[in-house]
Design a protein around this motif. Structure first.
Motif, PDB file in Angstrom:
ATOM      1  N   ILE A  54       0.866  -1.176   0.000  1.00 32.66           N
ATOM      2  CA  ILE A  54       0.000   0.000   0.000  1.00 32.66           C
ATOM      3  C   ILE A  54       0.904   1.226   0.000  1.00 32.66           C
ATOM      4  N   GLY A  55       0.796   2.026  -1.039  1.00 29.82           N
ATOM      5  CA  GLY A  55       1.667   3.183  -1.192  1.00 29.82           C
ATOM      6  C   GLY A  55       0.913   4.489  -1.017  1.00 29.82           C
ATOM      7  N   VAL A  88      -5.987   4.987   6.493  1.00 33.02           N
ATOM      8  CA  VAL A  88      -5.775   4.297   5.219  1.00 33.02           C
ATOM      9  C   VAL A  88      -5.842   2.778   5.405  1.00 33.02           C
ATOM     10  N   LEU A  89      -5.171   2.275   6.428  1.00 30.55           N
ATOM     11  CA  LEU A  89      -5.171   0.831   6.660  1.00 30.55           C
ATOM     12  C   LEU A  89      -6.568   0.337   7.022  1.00 30.55           C
ATOM     13  N   ALA A  90      -7.299   1.116   7.821  1.00 30.74           N
ATOM     14  CA  ALA A  90      -8.659   0.719   8.203  1.00 30.74           C
ATOM     15  C   ALA A  90      -9.573   0.690   6.985  1.00 30.74           C
ATOM     16  N   ASN A  91      -9.476   1.695   6.135  1.00 28.08           N
ATOM     17  CA  ASN A  91     -10.333   1.766   4.946  1.00 28.08           C
ATOM     18  C   ASN A  91     -10.070   0.630   3.973  1.00 28.08           C
ATOM     19  N   ARG A  92      -8.833   0.098   3.999  1.00 27.48           N
ATOM     20  CA  ARG A  92      -8.465  -0.965   3.061  1.00 27.48           C
ATOM     21  C   ARG A  92      -8.475  -2.338   3.710  1.00 27.48           C
ATOM     22  N   GLY A  93      -8.961  -2.405   4.947  1.00 29.56           N
ATOM     23  CA  GLY A  93      -9.063  -3.688   5.619  1.00 29.56           C
ATOM     24  C   GLY A  93      -7.738  -4.396   5.765  1.00 29.56           C
ATOM     25  N   ALA A  94      -6.666  -3.632   5.929  1.00 28.36           N
ATOM     26  CA  ALA A  94      -5.326  -4.217   5.942  1.00 28.36           C
ATOM     27  C   ALA A  94      -4.912  -4.745   7.303  1.00 28.36           C
ATOM     28  N   ALA A 230       0.072   0.184  13.847  1.00 26.19           N
ATOM     29  CA  ALA A 230       0.012  -0.115  12.419  1.00 26.19           C
ATOM     30  C   ALA A 230       0.837  -1.340  12.040  1.00 26.19           C
ATOM     31  N   VAL A 231       1.853  -1.673  12.843  1.00 26.21           N
ATOM     32  CA  VAL A 231       2.787  -2.753  12.518  1.00 26.21           C
ATOM     33  C   VAL A 231       2.625  -3.905  13.495  1.00 26.21           C
ATOM     34  N   LYS A 232       2.541  -5.111  12.972  1.00 28.53           N
ATOM     35  CA  LYS A 232       2.350  -6.293  13.830  1.00 28.53           C
ATOM     36  C   LYS A 232       3.645  -6.656  14.561  1.00 28.53           C
ATOM     37  N   PRO A 233       3.568  -7.353  15.673  1.00 29.74           N
ATOM     38  CA  PRO A 233       4.784  -7.798  16.363  1.00 29.74           C
ATOM     39  C   PRO A 233       5.701  -8.578  15.412  1.00 29.74           C
ATOM     40  N   GLY A 234       6.970  -8.240  15.447  1.00 29.13           N
ATOM     41  CA  GLY A 234       7.927  -8.840  14.530  1.00 29.13           C
ATOM     42  C   GLY A 234       8.075  -8.082  13.228  1.00 29.13           C
ATOM     43  N   GLY A 235       7.180  -7.129  12.992  1.00 29.36           N
ATOM     44  CA  GLY A 235       7.246  -6.333  11.779  1.00 29.36           C
ATOM     45  C   GLY A 235       8.367  -5.306  11.839  1.00 29.36           C
TER      46      GLY A 235
END
Length: 292
Positions: A54-55, A88-94, A230-235
């Motif tokens: 996602i850019g 942005v992440l919420a709107n795109r279901g990311a 916004a970033v998962k653990p380990g990301g």
């Protein structure tokens, strides 16, 4: 079909960024500052067809350039500032992503376009907005802010020790006629700030106005605050900054040991070879951390 326009901008620290962020096939990543698409292409090629990038970019012109260069890759482009990452992440279901990169500098295509008014190297309208569709221009700032407010902006964001002198000179001149062009402002600054070595006296003042017009430091603070969710653990997260005001913020945020495990103890800088080939890389600093 015509060939995609070849941008002037070259991504900084490309090999170092790819090595330290280490995107893997099938992962979901965010490039917070797509620009001409250089970093996005490197990451998307690693992600492969099963991956997702996602850019974001707040400049519609740069998104148009990137869209052509990234055709055929698993990339979704969004017109948004990076401080809108959560939305942005919420709107795109990311959900939470596997990694994120933000190069918070300007693209060469933006800097070298006189119509954008980001540089004093060529005369153009005194605009400076990264998103030309919204917000006040630099001309409005210099023509309307009080002398004290101008001095504060120039000192805080440009670290210019002659800020009060510059602000006084600007106010004196705008009483005669308003500022309209980059050359107009640069000439006034040069008339009251002594030259230091090879650095143009207008450099710090233009930096200050660009930061103020685009709320760059406020946006960076909001991005850094949003990263943990916004970033998962380990990301992995990588931030490339270009001056001390930005790098100090990034350094402080990524040193929160409750949230981040630093990958880079010191910022990664461009090699002599890259600096010779791409002078813009000389001030680039990359910091990388892993989400705990």
């Amino acid at each position: 079909m015509s060939a995609p326009r070849e941008p002037r901008h070259a991504p900084v620290l490309p090999a170092e960024t790819l090595r330290l962020l280490d995107p893997k096939p099938g992962e979901t990543w965010v490039d917070c500052t797509v620009g001409a698409g250089g970093h996005s292409r490197l990451i998307a090629e690693r992600l492969g067809a099963a991956g997702r990038l996602i850019g974001l970019d707040q400049d519609p012109t740069m998104l148009a350039i990137a869209r052509e260069r990234l055709a055929g890759l698993p990339v979704e482009l969004v017109h948004a500032n990076f401080d809108q990452i959560a939305e942005v992440l919420a709107n795109r279901g990311a959900g939470r992503v596997d990694g994120l990169l933000a190069d918070v500098g300007f693209a060469s295509d933006q800097m070298e376009n006189p119509a954008r008014g980001l540089s004093f190297r060529a005369d153009g309208p005194l605009d400076m907005r990264l998103d030309p569709t919204s917000g006040a221009t630099a001309a409005e700032y210099v023509n309307e802010l009080s002398e004290a407010a101008l001095a504060d902006v120039i000192f805080e964001y440009g670290e210019e020790r002659h800020s009060r002198r510059v602000a006084r000179k600007i106010v004196e001149r705008r009483k005669v006629r308003p500022f309209e062009t980059t050359a107009d402002l640069a000439d006034v600054v040069r008339s009251c700030v002594p030259r230091s070595g090879n650095i143009d006296p207008a450099t710090r003042v233009f930096q200050a106005l660009r930061i103020a017009v685009n709320d760059e430091l406020g946006a960076l603070d909001r991005l850094l605050a949003a990263l943990p969710k916004a970033v998962k653990p380990g990301g992995r997260v990588g931030i490339i900054s270009f001056h001390s005001l930005e790098d100090r913020r990034v350094k402080h945020a990524l040193r929160d040991r409750d949230v981040w495990e630093p990958v880079t103890k010191k910022p990664v800088e461009a090699s002599d070879e890259e600096q010779a080939a791409n002078p813009r890389s000389r001030s680039a600093k990359l910091r990388v951390a892993i989400r705990r």
